[in-house]
Motif scaffolding. Structure first.
Motif, PDB file in Angstrom:
ATOM      1  N   ASN A  81       0.878  -1.114  -0.094  1.00 26.12           N
ATOM      2  CA  ASN A  81       0.195  -0.103   0.038  1.00 26.12           C
ATOM      3  C   ASN A  81       0.898   1.357   0.171  1.00 26.12           C
ATOM      4  N   SER A  82       1.949   1.330   0.616  1.00 28.10           N
ATOM      5  CA  SER A  82       2.930   2.563   0.732  1.00 28.10           C
ATOM      6  C   SER A  82       3.479   2.708  -0.587  1.00 28.10           C
ATOM      7  N   LYS A  84       2.083   1.625  -3.472  1.00 29.24           N
ATOM      8  CA  LYS A  84       1.099   2.110  -4.387  1.00 29.24           C
ATOM      9  C   LYS A  84       0.808   3.552  -4.223  1.00 29.24           C
ATOM     10  N   GLU A  85       1.053   4.075  -3.097  1.00 27.36           N
ATOM     11  CA  GLU A  85       0.500   5.482  -2.981  1.00 27.36           C
ATOM     12  C   GLU A  85       1.851   6.277  -3.208  1.00 27.36           C
ATOM     13  N   ARG A  88       0.933   6.440  -7.085  1.00 28.04           N
ATOM     14  CA  ARG A  88      -0.130   7.405  -7.413  1.00 28.04           C
ATOM     15  C   ARG A  88       0.494   8.839  -7.362  1.00 28.04           C
ATOM     16  N   VAL A  89       1.209   9.434  -6.322  1.00 30.95           N
ATOM     17  CA  VAL A  89       1.808  10.568  -6.364  1.00 30.95           C
ATOM     18  C   VAL A  89       2.705  10.849  -7.271  1.00 30.95           C
TER      19      VAL A  89
END
Length: 245
Positions: A81-82, A84-85, A88-89
């Protein structure tokens, strides 16, 4: 694929290296990652860096040439998840990398395998292997539309041999070698995935194994001069290779 030392003799590759690139480096806050980020910024390239150490990221930001050009974020590569974020950024800010250097890594304390705590073994595998897989999972799809890209997975001489007391680390780096060669076969033309052994460098990890004798080996800053040139000169022709700086 055979293990080989890189030679920057290809004229086309050298010319390509002159163009400004965007380079994602994991584990950027210290050691090889930090030295490579500083060197690449000096050469006019943009760095996307991630680490779990916010204070060290803040310090590094001020060391980079043209600090505002770079993006440094607090990310734990062990967490899907980290990562993935982070992706995204990066996509939001249009910082899609031309080159990825999967550098984040850790090693177990010197110990026989039956004396290595399970949590320590898991940390080595989660960082050195799963961390790379998480980055590949989220960043390869971002790179594919560009039809070109370089992915460097940091390996080790102990990923091609073995050493007592660091079996978890050896296992993780053998996994990096296999993962790199397999993913290389999955990539379309225009891409290269390579496993890169940095050689023996005086980092915190080496000090944990070698103690004071680690000081007899080259520094990360000296290493980064050669490593930056090598990485920038990689081309699709290097896909699947196991290289050594």
């Amino acid at each position: 694929m055979t293990t080989a030392s890189f030679s920057a003799s290809n004229t086309a590759a050298v010319a390509a290296a002159a163009a400004a690139r965007t380079v994602l480096i994991t584990g950027v806050s210290k050691g090889l990652g930090r030295a490579l980020a500083v060197e690449l910024s000096k050469r006019g390239h943009t760095v996307i860096g991630c680490s779990r150490a916010q204070e060290k990221l803040n310090s590094l930001q001020s060391e980079l040439s043209s600090p505002d050009r770079h993006l440094l974020l607090n990310v734990d590569v062990r967490s899907d998840n980290s990562v993935k974020e982070l992706a995204r950024v990066v996509m939001e800010k249009k910082f899609v990398p031309d080159i990825i250097v999967n550098n984040a890594g850790t090693i177990n304390k010197n110990n026989r395998i039956w004396e290595v705590p399970v949590e320590e073994f898991d940390t080595v595998i989660d960082t050195n292997v799963k961390g790379i897989a998480n980055v590949l999972r989220h960043f390869i799809p971002l790179m594919l539309p560009k039809s070109r890209g370089i992915i460097v997975n940091m390996s080790s001489g102990w990923g091609r041999s073995g050493a007592a007391l660091v079996a978890p680390y050896c296992a993780s780096k053998w996994a990096v070698e296999g993962l790199s060669r397999a993913v290389a076969k999955e990539m379309p033309d225009g891409f290269a995935v390579v496993a890169l052994s940095p050689g023996v460098i005086n980092t915190e990890m080496l000090q944990s194994c070698f103690g004071n004798s680690a000081s007899g080996y080259q520094t990360p800053d000296a290493w980064s001069l050669k490593a930056a040139t090598m990485i920038l000169n990689l081309t699709a022709a290097d896909n699947g290779a196991s290289l050594t700086v």
